[in-house]
Design a protein around this motif. Sequence first.
Motif, mmCIF file in Angstrom:
data_model
loop_
_atom_site.group_PDB
_atom_site.id
_atom_site.type_symbol
_atom_site.label_atom_id
_atom_site.label_comp_id
_atom_site.label_asym_id
_atom_site.label_seq_id
_atom_site.Cartn_x
_atom_site.Cartn_y
_atom_site.Cartn_z
ATOM 1 N N LEU A 145 45.621 -28.848 79.773
ATOM 2 C CA LEU A 145 45.802 -30.107 79.063
ATOM 3 C C LEU A 145 45.175 -29.998 77.680
ATOM 4 C CD1 LEU A 145 44.670 -32.629 81.849
ATOM 5 C CD2 LEU A 145 46.973 -31.764 81.411
ATOM 6 N N VAL A 146 45.952 -30.306 76.640
ATOM 7 C CA VAL A 146 45.434 -30.276 75.272
ATOM 8 C C VAL A 146 45.664 -31.638 74.635
ATOM 9 C CG1 VAL A 146 45.550 -29.174 73.009
ATOM 10 C CG2 VAL A 146 45.908 -27.808 75.081
ATOM 11 N N ASP A 147 44.571 -32.365 74.428
ATOM 12 C CA ASP A 147 44.639 -33.704 73.830
ATOM 13 C C ASP A 147 43.247 -34.039 73.311
ATOM 14 O OD1 ASP A 147 46.687 -36.360 74.153
ATOM 15 O OD2 ASP A 147 44.567 -36.809 73.779
ATOM 16 N N ASP A 148 43.178 -34.700 72.154
ATOM 17 C CA ASP A 148 41.866 -34.968 71.567
ATOM 18 C C ASP A 148 41.197 -36.215 72.128
ATOM 19 O OD1 ASP A 148 43.767 -36.582 70.322
ATOM 20 O OD2 ASP A 148 42.712 -36.618 68.412
ATOM 21 N N HIS A 149 41.838 -36.909 73.045
ATOM 22 C CA HIS A 149 41.231 -38.081 73.674
ATOM 23 C C HIS A 149 40.785 -37.738 75.097
ATOM 24 C CE1 HIS A 149 43.660 -40.020 70.462
ATOM 25 N NE2 HIS A 149 42.580 -40.779 70.370
ATOM 26 N N ARG A 150 39.477 -37.720 75.295
ATOM 27 C CA ARG A 150 38.933 -37.322 76.591
ATOM 28 C C ARG A 150 39.391 -38.248 77.709
ATOM 29 N NH1 ARG A 150 32.554 -36.513 77.397
ATOM 30 N NH2 ARG A 150 33.005 -34.981 75.765
ATOM 31 N N MET A 151 39.431 -39.542 77.440
ATOM 32 C CA MET A 151 39.830 -40.480 78.491
ATOM 33 C C MET A 151 41.276 -40.239 78.911
ATOM 34 S SD MET A 151 37.978 -44.086 77.501
ATOM 35 C CE MET A 151 38.723 -44.874 78.924
ATOM 36 N N PHE A 152 42.124 -39.895 77.934
ATOM 37 C CA PHE A 152 43.517 -39.621 78.283
ATOM 38 C C PHE A 152 43.614 -38.375 79.147
ATOM 39 C CE2 PHE A 152 47.638 -37.595 77.503
ATOM 40 C CZ PHE A 152 48.485 -38.608 77.932
ATOM 41 N N ARG A 153 42.894 -37.320 78.770
ATOM 42 C CA ARG A 153 42.917 -36.102 79.572
ATOM 43 C C ARG A 153 42.437 -36.373 80.997
ATOM 44 N NH1 ARG A 153 39.945 -33.994 75.330
ATOM 45 N NH2 ARG A 153 38.256 -33.371 76.760
ATOM 46 N N THR A 154 41.376 -37.169 81.097
ATOM 47 C CA THR A 154 40.847 -37.497 82.419
ATOM 48 C C THR A 154 41.888 -38.249 83.242
ATOM 49 O OG1 THR A 154 38.596 -37.612 81.540
ATOM 50 C CG2 THR A 154 39.003 -38.685 83.656
ATOM 51 N N GLY A 155 42.604 -39.178 82.588
ATOM 52 C CA GLY A 155 43.629 -39.942 83.290
ATOM 53 C C GLY A 155 44.787 -39.080 83.742
ATOM 54 N N VAL A 156 45.223 -38.168 82.884
ATOM 55 C CA VAL A 156 46.328 -37.273 83.245
ATOM 56 C C VAL A 156 45.914 -36.371 84.399
ATOM 57 C CG1 VAL A 156 47.770 -35.354 82.461
ATOM 58 C CG2 VAL A 156 47.409 -37.323 80.983
ATOM 59 N N GLN A 157 44.697 -35.844 84.328
ATOM 60 C CA GLN A 157 44.241 -34.962 85.402
ATOM 61 C C GLN A 157 44.176 -35.712 86.726
ATOM 62 O OE1 GLN A 157 41.178 -32.273 84.528
ATOM 63 N NE2 GLN A 157 40.751 -31.732 86.641
ATOM 64 N N ALA A 158 43.722 -36.960 86.683
ATOM 65 C CA ALA A 158 43.661 -37.754 87.920
ATOM 66 C C ALA A 158 45.056 -38.018 88.472
ATOM 67 C CB ALA A 158 42.940 -39.072 87.650
ATOM 68 N N GLU A 159 46.039 -38.153 87.573
ATOM 69 C CA GLU A 159 47.407 -38.486 87.986
ATOM 70 C C GLU A 159 48.159 -37.283 88.545
ATOM 71 O OE1 GLU A 159 50.600 -40.994 88.659
ATOM 72 O OE2 GLU A 159 48.669 -41.596 87.807
ATOM 73 N N ILE A 160 48.005 -36.133 87.898
ATOM 74 C CA ILE A 160 48.832 -34.983 88.287
ATOM 75 C C ILE A 160 48.049 -33.868 88.956
ATOM 76 C CG2 ILE A 160 50.347 -35.480 86.337
ATOM 77 C CD1 ILE A 160 49.255 -32.929 84.990
ATOM 78 N N GLY A 161 46.716 -33.885 88.839
ATOM 79 C CA GLY A 161 45.931 -32.730 89.235
ATOM 80 C C GLY A 161 45.490 -32.678 90.682
#
Length: 254
Positions: free
Chosen positions: A42-58
């Motif tokens: 995951l490459v994104d400069d917003h930590r909260m967004f990365r955390t949300g994506v990881q929770a959704e797909i990971g």
Amino acid sequence: MSDATEANGTAGEAEVTGPGRDAAKAAEGAEGTAGRHVRVVLVDDHRMFRTGVQAEIGQTARTGVEVVGEAPDVDQAVAVITRTRPEVVLLDVHLPGGGGVEVLRRSAALMADPEQPVRFLALSVSDAAEDVIGVIRGGARGYVTKTITGSDLIDSIFRVQEGDAVFSPRLAGFVLDAFASTDAPPVDEDLDRLTQREREVLRLIARGYAYKEIGKQLFISVKTVESHVSAVLRKLQLSNRHELTRWATARRLV
């Protein structure tokens, strides 16, 4: 995100998780993912967004997606991608250090690896034509916006892993317009070699449809779709779906 990573601040946000993470859970959930597995960064400069994506797909056992690393800027992205060699990178367009295009430029050798290519799927809030065209010209295999659902994102990741081109519906037109040729001949001998059904399959392939979707559209089996694609590639002397898409786009067949 681990407590250790949080404590390191921005400089430590490029994190690599162990390849064996969730191994036991993945084994338990093998039936739910039909044996599918893909390693993702995951490459994104917003930590909260990365955390949300990881929770959704990971949740690997449920989704088949294993998040092996993440990064907030260009330099850390290139480092973690090079170190982990994921199959798919979810890439934001606007990043500190030069943006997603710079990540693609510095990852060109990894994308071109014939044995283990790293493929990129842009995931951005932007739906501007220049952003879409820029990363596709840079080598990304697709572009979806952050309004995408979790299940659709997972499906898009697997499609990119398989070599498909994936776009949010409205964005596909930008790419087609950008790569369309204005000097296509009125009579095309190559196109005349194809049957009507082969042309239909060709158009759907060029629009980024998966084989299963084409089968549903044309009321034929996936095996029949594969046979038509093979025939088209042979007749046009092309090697893969990517070349086929560019061929069709240049002739305004989509």
